[in-house]
Scaffold this motif. Structure first.
Motif, PDB file in Angstrom:
ATOM      1  N   UNK A   1       0.989  -1.120   0.083  1.00 54.41           N
ATOM      2  CA  UNK A   1      -0.084   0.121  -0.068  1.00 54.41           C
ATOM      3  C   UNK A   1       1.068   1.240  -0.112  1.00 54.41           C
ATOM      4  N   UNK A   2       0.487   2.306  -0.847  1.00 55.91           N
ATOM      5  CA  UNK A   2       1.432   3.388  -0.991  1.00 55.91           C
ATOM      6  C   UNK A   2       1.387   4.418   0.340  1.00 55.91           C
ATOM      7  N   UNK A   3       0.271   3.913   1.018  1.00 63.09           N
ATOM      8  CA  UNK A   3       0.390   4.755   2.294  1.00 63.09           C
ATOM      9  C   UNK A   3       1.072   4.237   3.456  1.00 63.09           C
ATOM     10  N   UNK A   4       1.685   2.975   3.307  1.00 60.68           N
ATOM     11  CA  UNK A   4       1.976   2.269   4.510  1.00 60.68           C
ATOM     12  C   UNK A   4       3.616   2.411   4.713  1.00 60.68           C
ATOM     13  N   UNK A   5       4.080   2.858   5.670  1.00 61.47           N
ATOM     14  CA  UNK A   5       5.415   3.150   5.813  1.00 61.47           C
ATOM     15  C   UNK A   5       6.438   1.863   5.696  1.00 61.47           C
TER      16      UNK A   5
ATOM     17  N   UNK B   1      -2.329  -3.004  -3.231  1.00 64.93           N
ATOM     18  CA  UNK B   1      -3.681  -3.692  -2.480  1.00 64.93           C
ATOM     19  C   UNK B   1      -4.893  -2.251  -2.526  1.00 64.93           C
ATOM     20  N   UNK B   2      -4.674  -1.340  -2.815  1.00 64.88           N
ATOM     21  CA  UNK B   2      -5.873  -0.041  -2.996  1.00 64.88           C
ATOM     22  C   UNK B   2      -6.462  -0.231  -4.260  1.00 64.88           C
ATOM     23  N   UNK B   3      -5.676  -0.522  -5.233  1.00 67.50           N
ATOM     24  CA  UNK B   3      -6.409  -0.568  -6.624  1.00 67.50           C
ATOM     25  C   UNK B   3      -6.650  -2.034  -7.172  1.00 67.50           C
ATOM     26  N   UNK B   4      -6.335  -3.002  -6.392  1.00 65.24           N
ATOM     27  CA  UNK B   4      -6.801  -4.376  -6.868  1.00 65.24           C
ATOM     28  C   UNK B   4      -7.208  -5.300  -5.703  1.00 65.24           C
TER      29      UNK B   4
ATOM     30  N   UNK C   1      -2.613  -7.655   5.617  1.00 67.00           N
ATOM     31  CA  UNK C   1      -1.332  -6.835   6.239  1.00 67.00           C
ATOM     32  C   UNK C   1      -0.422  -6.443   5.156  1.00 67.00           C
ATOM     33  N   UNK C   2      -0.035  -5.210   5.222  1.00 69.10           N
ATOM     34  CA  UNK C   2       0.836  -4.767   4.180  1.00 69.10           C
ATOM     35  C   UNK C   2       2.320  -4.516   4.863  1.00 69.10           C
ATOM     36  N   UNK C   3       3.462  -4.766   4.300  1.00 66.36           N
ATOM     37  CA  UNK C   3       3.552  -5.704   2.909  1.00 66.36           C
ATOM     38  C   UNK C   3       3.415  -7.080   3.465  1.00 66.36           C
TER      39      UNK C   3
END
Length: 143
Positions: A27-31, A57-60, A71-73
């Motif tokens: 997720x791009x928002x996940x550090x 995960x946000x777009x797919x 959980x990401x990553x």
């Protein structure tokens, strides 16, 4: 080999390979996902023949749900479309490379790329990666 950005259309073709592939659900928002970018670059440089893909995960969301990514990553080592190893959270390059080398060792007709470590039991990366993996009582495999 450059890191591929995967979507629902390209995912199936990418993972249906008789050689191992590495897929990062991020997720791009996940550090923590951002921190894994450097690790994946290290792995891709160390194993240039290994295909590495990333799924946002946000777009797919359909792919995310299909592979039970909570959980990401989450990083999946896959072969022939099947998950052979799952890593949740930040994972070191040495652990990923050990799992990749183990998969290559078990792939008929494929030689492991230059080994980073001595023999690592196949279950070790799974045990270190996610405490929720438990062995199947009939096969002893971790899921």
């Amino acid at each position: 080999m450059p890191i591929s950005h995967l979507d629902a259309d390209s995912f199936g073709e990418f993972v249906d390979s008789d050689t191992p592939v590495l897929v990062d659900f991020y997720a791009e928002s996940c550090p923590h996902s951002l921190a894994m970018t450097t690790v994946l670059d290290t792995v891709a440089a160390a194993r240039p023949a290994l295909p590495v893909g990333k799924v946002n995960v946000d777009t797919e969301p359909d792919l995310t749900n299909a592979y039970v990514v909570r959980t990401t990553p989450t990083i999946l080592l896959m072969k022939n479309g099947d998950i052979s190893c799952r890593f949740t959270g930040e994972t070191g390059a040495d652990v990923l490379l050990s799992a990749i080398d183990q998969e290559y060792r078990e792939s008929p007709g494929h030689e492991a790329p230059s080994m980073l470590h001595d023999y690592v039991p196949h279950t070790a990366p799974r045990m270190y990666a996610d405490p929720f993996f438990v062995p199947d009582p009939t096969t002893g495999m971790f899921y």
